[in-house]
Design an enzyme around this catalytic site. Structure first.
Site, PDB file in Angstrom:
ATOM      1  N   CYS A  45     -44.187 -19.583   5.517  1.00  0.00           N
ATOM      2  CA  CYS A  45     -43.687 -18.667   4.487  1.00  0.00           C
ATOM      3  C   CYS A  45     -42.178 -18.867   4.305  1.00  0.00           C
ATOM      4  O   CYS A  45     -41.774 -19.844   3.706  1.00  0.00           O
ATOM      5  CB  CYS A  45     -44.070 -17.235   4.827  1.00  0.00           C
ATOM      6  SG  CYS A  45     -44.130 -16.203   3.370  1.00  0.00           S
ATOM      7  N   HIS A  71     -49.697 -17.376   5.486  1.00  0.00           N
ATOM      8  CA  HIS A  71     -49.593 -17.064   6.926  1.00  0.00           C
ATOM      9  C   HIS A  71     -50.886 -17.456   7.638  1.00  0.00           C
ATOM     10  O   HIS A  71     -51.788 -16.628   7.782  1.00  0.00           O
ATOM     11  CB  HIS A  71     -49.347 -15.571   7.122  1.00  0.00           C
ATOM     12  CG  HIS A  71     -47.987 -15.138   6.717  1.00  0.00           C
ATOM     13  ND1 HIS A  71     -46.910 -15.174   7.568  1.00  0.00           N
ATOM     14  CD2 HIS A  71     -47.519 -14.683   5.543  1.00  0.00           C
ATOM     15  CE1 HIS A  71     -45.834 -14.748   6.940  1.00  0.00           C
ATOM     16  NE2 HIS A  71     -46.166 -14.439   5.701  1.00  0.00           N
ATOM     17  N   GLU A 108     -51.453 -17.781  10.663  1.00  0.00           N
ATOM     18  CA  GLU A 108     -51.643 -17.096  11.949  1.00  0.00           C
ATOM     19  C   GLU A 108     -52.611 -15.920  11.858  1.00  0.00           C
ATOM     20  O   GLU A 108     -53.226 -15.543  12.849  1.00  0.00           O
ATOM     21  CB  GLU A 108     -50.299 -16.640  12.528  1.00  0.00           C
ATOM     22  CG  GLU A 108     -49.563 -15.540  11.771  1.00  0.00           C
ATOM     23  CD  GLU A 108     -48.619 -16.056  10.689  1.00  0.00           C
ATOM     24  OE1 GLU A 108     -48.892 -17.145  10.129  1.00  0.00           O
ATOM     25  OE2 GLU A 108     -47.631 -15.353  10.382  1.00  0.00           O
TER      26      GLU A 108
HETATM   27  N1  GLN Z   1     -38.768 -13.555   2.038  1.00  0.00           N
HETATM   28  C1  GLN Z   1     -39.665 -14.537   1.523  1.00  0.00           C
HETATM   29  C2  GLN Z   1     -40.399 -14.033   0.292  1.00  0.00           C
HETATM   30  O1  GLN Z   1     -40.383 -12.881   0.007  1.00  0.00           O
HETATM   31  C3  GLN Z   1     -40.649 -14.965   2.581  1.00  0.00           C
HETATM   32  C4  GLN Z   1     -41.605 -13.900   2.972  1.00  0.00           C
HETATM   33  C5  GLN Z   1     -42.313 -14.176   4.259  1.00  0.00           C
HETATM   34  O2  GLN Z   1     -41.908 -15.048   5.021  1.00  0.00           O
HETATM   35  N2  GLN Z   1     -43.340 -13.433   4.571  1.00  0.00           N
HETATM   36  O3  GLN Z   1     -41.005 -14.800  -0.422  1.00  0.00           O
END
Ligand code: GLN
Length: 548
Positions: A381, A507, A509
């Protein structure tokens, strides 16, 4: 009609109620039943989405895009339950719904009250899962005696009455401290906790006693006598190395037998089958060495902030019979070129998800190190977004490349809010949440890891890869390895000319389980081990040369 198990906690928090609930679920599955689990949290936030991971631990995301309590992660890792918004309820959500209805005039002039309106709403949520499984396990957050949890306690008290004795049971998780000076396990806190529970009308049917050491028979007998619980239903949850041992600890004490007896399910049960689980725990406890991962992020103090990530890395290690050792590195302490030496001891680098600008500079240094020194890198992410920024700046020469999250005025917004431009934000959904399909590029690292081209993964982000920069990034050696089937969103980026360098917008995970390690974590740990082997060989080579 499902049977219900209500799980409450007493004495202190952090006793592992969630693990206990999940372990009961795991055991019941091993007896051939389907289970689902629900978490009821007494706080007033509508969901944990807005809560700091420092305070509350990670926000776990389900397929349908619910932002939930981290206990739902345990539930999914320990069982086959498919969880959704319906599986996590907070006081905030209950009040939100009731107040909405009140404003709409639904109560026709009646006084709206905690009893019955709030308790009825809580019962409705629990009953909604009735058709989903043979057994529904409902865990109440907090500790008995909390003012906030009273409506939940009252609701489960009433539910027990309505569902019938044979169709429901109360499990209470407590602490039996060992007082070293007296050389004794003390039962009094448990007695007090049960007394508190009975004062609100709940008689537990089973006590799960968290303790440093197994409760001797006479201690169990004493607790049984004073708390009015069958002796076989007084269970020791002794401290264990790994949470995955808990179902086995419960099995040894025949927790499943006691539950089946109380819920009159014995006739329908098949013999216990925990073979695969036992094998997994055995492998977990007997690794063939370790792998050392450097995690570069900003929430470094508190491991619950990245619960699922820790678990997924562990599962990835397990797939290679290795123990995964994780070292958190505070991104704010990294500088260039100082970090080159600092990061040398790790077999691979990972930058996890996160929000806000803090630490981003250090993450970019760590990524540059991994890229230039050919160390395996996994960006999740925010870790993918920073990987793209690093590449744009240091390889493509776009010195001011950035995400509009960190610098709204950047001339090169390689990461931006695509959805805002598409008008999605107006709908009130500011985050891209939940499962989306992704198509993998043939021959990519991702494709090799998954062994298929169509996957589905869970998201939680606001910003996206800007495809206007795709061409220049590709020309310099970064490829797109995964995108939504309609080609709108870029979900995975890689550098092919590197042993293992991959970032994903989702994600992974959240979907890793001990019995099914996630393909990307498995591949990442595989690459880390390969790097470790080469590093050790090189070091030995140097030693031989100098001694020769
Ligand atoms: N801050 C970034 C976004 O809003 C990544 C978000 C995250 O890593 N969950 O896209």
């Amino acid at each position: 009609m499902a049977k219900y198990i209500f799980v409450t906690g007493g004495v202190v928090s952090s006793l592992g109620k969630g693990i206990a609930a999940a372990s009961i679920g795991c055991l019941l599955e091993s007896r051939g039943f389907t289970v689902t689990l629900q978490k009821m949290d007494p706080y007033l936030n509508v969901d944990p989405g807005t809560m700091s991971p420092f305070q509350h631990g990670e926000v776990f995301v389900t397929d349908d895009g619910a932002e939930t309590d981290l206990d739902l992660g345990h539930y999914e890792r320990f069982t086959h339950a498919k969880l959704s918004q319906r599986n996590n309820l907070t006081s905030g959500r209950v009040y939100e719904q009731i107040i909405f209805r009140e404003r709409r005039g639904d109560y026709l002039g009646k006084t709206v009250q905690v009893i019955p309106h709030v308790t009825d709403e809580i019962k409705t949520w629990a009953r909604r899962l009735n058709e989903e499984a043979d057994v529904v396990i409902v865990e109440i957050g907090g500790t008995v005696g909390d003012i906030e949890s009273l409506p939940f306690m009252e609701a489960i008290r009433q539910l027990r009455q309505e569902l019938g004795r044979r169709n429901s049971m109360h499990v209470h998780v407590t602490l039996v401290p060992y007082i070293a000076a007296a050389g004794e396990l003390k039962t009094k806190p448990t007695q007090h906790s049960v007394k508190e529970l009975r004062a609100i009308g709940i008689q537990p049917d089973m006590l799960i006693c968290r303790a440093e050491r197994p409760l001797p028979d006479e201690v169990k007998a004493k607790i049984a006598l004073f708390c009015d619980v069958a002796k076989e239903a007084v269970i020791t949850a002794k401290d264990v190395e790994s949470v995955y041992e808990v179902p086995l600890v419960f099995a040894e004490q025949a927790v499943d037998e006691a539950v089946l007896e109380l819920l009159e399910l014995r006739d329908r049960a098949r013999p216990r089958n925990l073979g695969r689980w036992m094998d997994m725990v055995r492998r977990l406890k007997n690794p063939q060495g370790e792998v050392h991962i450097g995690l570069v992020g900003k929430y470094v103090e508190y491991e619950d902030s990245y619960k699922s990530l820790n678990e997924a890395l562990l599962h990835g290690g397990l797939a290679h019979e290795r123990r995964t050792r994780i070292t958190w590195i505070d991104a704010e302490r990294l500088s260039w070129p100082g970090c080159v030496e600092q990061l040398q001891p790790y077999d691979a680098i990972l930058v996890p998800g996160g929000f806000g600008k803090r630490g981003v500079g250090g993450m970019i240094h760590a990524i540059r190190y991994a890229r230039e020194y050919k160390v395996p890198y996994f960006g999740i992410c925010l870790g993918m977004q920073t990987m793209v920024i690093e590449f744009a700046r240091n390889v493509c020469g776009l010195k001011e490349a950035d995400s509009t999250e960190f610098n709204p005025a950047t001339p090169h917004r390689v990461i931006y809010k695509l959805r805002e431009l598409k008008g999605v934000d107006e709908l009130g959904g500011t985050m891209r949440l939940g499962a989306y399909p992704c198509r993998l590029t043939e021959g990519s690292l991702a494709h090799r890891a998954y062994g298929m081209t169509e996957i589905s993964e869970r998201h939680r982000h606001r910003y996206e890869f800007n495809r206007e920069y795709e061409e220049i990034l590709a020309r310099h050696g970064m490829r797109i390895a995964g995108q939504t089937p309609d080609g709108t969103y870029v979900e995975i980026c890689e550098i092919p000319d590197h042993p293992w360098f991959l970032g994903c917008q989702f994600h992974p995970e959240f979907k890793s389980k001990p019995l099914e390690p996630h393909p990307l974590f498995k591949a990442f740990i595989g690459a880390a081990l390969e790097h470790r082997r080469r590093r050790i060989e090189a070091a030995e080579g140097v030693r031989e040369e100098t001694s020769a």
